[in-house]
Design a protein around this motif. Structure first.
Motif, PDB file in Angstrom:
ATOM      1  N   THR A  99     -33.876  78.491  38.898  1.00  0.00           N
ATOM      2  CA  THR A  99     -32.743  79.156  38.021  1.00  0.00           C
ATOM      3  C   THR A  99     -33.650  79.387  36.420  1.00  0.00           C
ATOM      4  O   THR A  99     -34.965  79.186  36.155  1.00  0.00           O
ATOM      5  N   ILE A 100     -33.093  80.920  35.403  1.00  0.00           N
ATOM      6  CA  ILE A 100     -33.483  80.155  34.469  1.00  0.00           C
ATOM      7  C   ILE A 100     -33.045  80.907  33.668  1.00  0.00           C
ATOM      8  O   ILE A 100     -32.409  81.648  32.653  1.00  0.00           O
ATOM      9  N   PRO A 101     -32.897  79.777  33.380  1.00  0.00           N
ATOM     10  CA  PRO A 101     -32.044  79.615  31.841  1.00  0.00           C
ATOM     11  C   PRO A 101     -33.226  79.948  30.413  1.00  0.00           C
ATOM     12  O   PRO A 101     -33.991  79.840  30.179  1.00  0.00           O
ATOM     13  N   ARG A 102     -32.035  80.392  29.386  1.00  0.00           N
ATOM     14  CA  ARG A 102     -32.937  80.588  28.144  1.00  0.00           C
ATOM     15  C   ARG A 102     -31.864  80.083  26.779  1.00  0.00           C
ATOM     16  O   ARG A 102     -31.021  80.176  27.042  1.00  0.00           O
ATOM     17  N   ASP A 103     -32.609  79.201  26.035  1.00  0.00           N
ATOM     18  CA  ASP A 103     -32.254  79.398  24.721  1.00  0.00           C
ATOM     19  C   ASP A 103     -32.605  80.112  23.335  1.00  0.00           C
ATOM     20  O   ASP A 103     -33.199  80.061  22.722  1.00  0.00           O
ATOM     21  N   ASN A 104     -31.492  81.141  22.859  1.00  0.00           N
ATOM     22  CA  ASN A 104     -31.553  81.950  22.131  1.00  0.00           C
ATOM     23  C   ASN A 104     -32.587  81.484  20.655  1.00  0.00           C
ATOM     24  O   ASN A 104     -33.296  81.942  19.877  1.00  0.00           O
ATOM     25  N   ALA A 105     -31.336  80.270  20.518  1.00  0.00           N
ATOM     26  CA  ALA A 105     -32.111  78.954  19.011  1.00  0.00           C
ATOM     27  C   ALA A 105     -33.365  79.201  18.919  1.00  0.00           C
ATOM     28  O   ALA A 105     -33.380  79.560  17.987  1.00  0.00           O
ATOM     29  N   LYS A 106     -33.296  78.743  20.596  1.00  0.00           N
ATOM     30  CA  LYS A 106     -35.534  78.113  19.806  1.00  0.00           C
ATOM     31  C   LYS A 106     -36.261  79.245  20.420  1.00  0.00           C
ATOM     32  O   LYS A 106     -37.188  78.711  20.772  1.00  0.00           O
ATOM     33  N   ASN A 107     -35.345  80.207  20.472  1.00  0.00           N
ATOM     34  CA  ASN A 107     -36.782  81.682  21.093  1.00  0.00           C
ATOM     35  C   ASN A 107     -37.431  81.187  22.685  1.00  0.00           C
ATOM     36  O   ASN A 107     -38.528  81.301  23.054  1.00  0.00           O
ATOM     37  N   THR A 108     -36.988  80.479  22.753  1.00  0.00           N
ATOM     38  CA  THR A 108     -37.287  80.074  24.164  1.00  0.00           C
ATOM     39  C   THR A 108     -36.787  79.920  25.830  1.00  0.00           C
ATOM     40  O   THR A 108     -35.504  79.970  26.005  1.00  0.00           O
ATOM     41  N   VAL A 109     -37.264  79.997  27.196  1.00  0.00           N
ATOM     42  CA  VAL A 109     -36.959  80.591  28.526  1.00  0.00           C
ATOM     43  C   VAL A 109     -37.643  79.487  29.119  1.00  0.00           C
ATOM     44  O   VAL A 109     -38.733  78.961  29.307  1.00  0.00           O
ATOM     45  N   TYR A 110     -36.686  79.055  30.218  1.00  0.00           N
ATOM     46  CA  TYR A 110     -37.299  77.782  30.731  1.00  0.00           C
ATOM     47  C   TYR A 110     -37.547  78.107  32.206  1.00  0.00           C
ATOM     48  O   TYR A 110     -36.912  79.084  32.463  1.00  0.00           O
ATOM     49  N   LEU A 111     -37.613  77.950  32.912  1.00  0.00           N
ATOM     50  CA  LEU A 111     -37.820  77.672  34.371  1.00  0.00           C
ATOM     51  C   LEU A 111     -38.430  76.633  34.773  1.00  0.00           C
ATOM     52  O   LEU A 111     -38.722  75.833  35.409  1.00  0.00           O
ATOM     53  N   GLN A 112     -36.339  76.171  35.437  1.00  0.00           N
ATOM     54  CA  GLN A 112     -36.419  74.924  36.379  1.00  0.00           C
ATOM     55  C   GLN A 112     -36.407  74.994  38.162  1.00  0.00           C
ATOM     56  O   GLN A 112     -36.388  76.099  38.966  1.00  0.00           O
ATOM     57  N   MET A 113     -37.871  74.599  38.360  1.00  0.00           N
ATOM     58  CA  MET A 113     -37.874  74.353  40.022  1.00  0.00           C
ATOM     59  C   MET A 113     -38.006  73.662  40.985  1.00  0.00           C
ATOM     60  O   MET A 113     -38.170  72.528  40.349  1.00  0.00           O
TER      61      MET A 113
END
Length: 119
Positions: A67-81
């Motif tokens: 999955t690829i959640p993102r946190d716009n407030a932190k300017n961050t994208v994650y990749l949960q594998m």
């Protein structure tokens, strides 16, 4: 503007990892963000992408595991594998389409983080 990726490492097959990618610098807005990967001797391939509104795109081989959640407030994208397989071994790169404070929109790549999945 810089993208800083982190979170790679060595994991056993069936395990999980979460990658992070933080965008910093003269950012007006983040548009689409994505993760790509490149295994030795292979072309770089899309792993997952997410739009500003949260719409996602993943190849069939990744669906149900990544999955690829993102946190716009932190300017961050994650990749949960999850349920990692040895064939997921690769260098993972984050990507972002960014509108800068100069109003110029451009694409940026992170430096890559190595994920190794042992069998």
């Amino acid at each position: 503007v810089q993208l800083q990726a982190s979170g790679g490492g060595l994991v056993q097959a069936g395990g999980s990892l979460r990658l992070s990618c933080v965008a910093s610098g003269s950012i007006s807005s983040l548009n689409s963000m994505a993760w790509y990967r490149q295994a030795p001797g292979k072309q770089r391939e899309l792993v997952a992408a997410i739009t500003t509104g949260g719409g996602t795109n993943l190849p069939d081989s990744m669906k149900g595991r990544f999955t690829i959640p993102r946190d716009n407030a932190k300017n961050t994208v994650y990749l949960q594998m999850n349920s990692l397989k040895p064939e997921d071994t690769a260098v993972y790169y984050c990507y972002a389409d960014i509108r800068q404070l100069s109003l110029i929109t451009d694409v940026f790549w992170g430096q890559g983080t190595l994920v190794t999945v042992s069998s």
